[in-house]
Design an enzyme around this catalytic site. Sequence first.
Site, PDB file in Angstrom:
ATOM      1  N   CYS A  74     -50.180  25.610 -19.267  1.00  0.00           N
ATOM      2  CA  CYS A  74     -48.942  24.836 -18.756  1.00  0.00           C
ATOM      3  C   CYS A  74     -48.816  23.749 -20.120  1.00  0.00           C
ATOM      4  O   CYS A  74     -49.849  23.143 -20.749  1.00  0.00           O
ATOM      5  CB  CYS A  74     -49.504  23.336 -17.439  1.00  0.00           C
ATOM      6  SG  CYS A  74     -49.150  21.976 -17.063  1.00  0.00           S
ATOM      7  N   HIS A 107     -46.745  21.212  -9.450  1.00  0.00           N
ATOM      8  CA  HIS A 107     -45.977  19.581  -9.814  1.00  0.00           C
ATOM      9  C   HIS A 107     -45.675  18.437  -9.385  1.00  0.00           C
ATOM     10  O   HIS A 107     -46.593  17.641  -8.717  1.00  0.00           O
ATOM     11  CB  HIS A 107     -45.684  20.158 -11.629  1.00  0.00           C
ATOM     12  CG  HIS A 107     -45.719  20.813 -11.807  1.00  0.00           C
ATOM     13  ND1 HIS A 107     -47.343  20.185 -12.893  1.00  0.00           N
ATOM     14  CD2 HIS A 107     -46.825  21.700 -13.101  1.00  0.00           C
ATOM     15  CE1 HIS A 107     -47.651  20.654 -13.951  1.00  0.00           C
ATOM     16  NE2 HIS A 107     -47.262  21.376 -13.831  1.00  0.00           N
ATOM     17  N   HIS A 118     -45.718  27.175  -9.698  1.00  0.00           N
ATOM     18  CA  HIS A 118     -46.441  27.063 -10.966  1.00  0.00           C
ATOM     19  C   HIS A 118     -45.762  25.107 -10.381  1.00  0.00           C
ATOM     20  O   HIS A 118     -46.099  23.940 -10.563  1.00  0.00           O
ATOM     21  CB  HIS A 118     -46.470  27.374 -12.125  1.00  0.00           C
ATOM     22  CG  HIS A 118     -46.660  26.152 -13.339  1.00  0.00           C
ATOM     23  ND1 HIS A 118     -47.612  26.289 -13.327  1.00  0.00           N
ATOM     24  CD2 HIS A 118     -46.199  25.204 -13.587  1.00  0.00           C
ATOM     25  CE1 HIS A 118     -48.046  25.570 -14.667  1.00  0.00           C
ATOM     26  NE2 HIS A 118     -47.362  24.911 -14.754  1.00  0.00           N
ATOM     27  N   GLU A 119     -43.874  25.171 -10.987  1.00  0.00           N
ATOM     28  CA  GLU A 119     -43.081  23.729 -11.236  1.00  0.00           C
ATOM     29  C   GLU A 119     -43.232  22.875  -9.610  1.00  0.00           C
ATOM     30  O   GLU A 119     -43.220  22.062  -9.640  1.00  0.00           O
ATOM     31  CB  GLU A 119     -41.723  23.628 -11.731  1.00  0.00           C
ATOM     32  CG  GLU A 119     -41.888  25.018 -13.109  1.00  0.00           C
ATOM     33  CD  GLU A 119     -42.251  23.817 -13.839  1.00  0.00           C
ATOM     34  OE1 GLU A 119     -42.604  22.832 -13.881  1.00  0.00           O
ATOM     35  OE2 GLU A 119     -43.339  24.953 -14.205  1.00  0.00           O
TER      36      GLU A 119
END
Length: 179
Positions: A104, A150, A146-147
Amino acid sequence: MRHSPIPGAHGRVRPLTLHGDPLLHTPCAEVTDFGPELTRLVEDLFATMYAAQGVGLAANQIGESLRVFVYDCPDDEDVRHLGHVVNPRLVEADGVVIRGPEGCLSLPGLEAGTERHDHAVVEGLTVTGDPVTVHGTGFFARCLQHEYDHVEGRIYADHLTGRRHRKLMRQVARAPWNA
C-alpha cells in the site's frame, strides 16, 4: 495512436497520507459535486499514483475524505486496466480466496500476505456522473478490493490476524517514514 489525454498529465503530485493518520480509518463521504474540482482530484490521484509507482490510489490517501479511487493495474493475464470510480460500491467479491502479497502506498515499502477473492465487481460513477461497472480478476480484483477498502476506512493490515499482523506492525514501527 492515442486519442485521449494521459491520466494525471494535468494533475499535481500530492503528499501521501501514511499509516497512523486517522483519515485512513474513517469512511469517506459520498461525492455530490461533479464539477471541475472532482476532475482535478482525479487528475491529482493519477499523478500521485504514478509518481509513487502504485497501481491504485484512493482520495483519502492524499488527504481528501471522498469516495473516489483511480487504478492502472494489470490482471493475471497482463491485461492493463485503467480508470477511476466515484462513489464505488463493491457489488461482488467471490471466487477462490487467495493469499497473496499486498502492499500500500500508505505503508511504503511494506507488504504482507493478504487474503482476497480472485473476482470482484465494483459499480459507481465517472467524474461526469455516468454509471460505470468494473470487473476484475486475479491481481486486478485484489486492487479493486484494496481501493474499495480505503474508501470504507480500512487498510489491508485490517485483514491480517495473528503472526502476519504482528510482523507487519513491527515493520511499521521500524519504518523510516514512521518517525
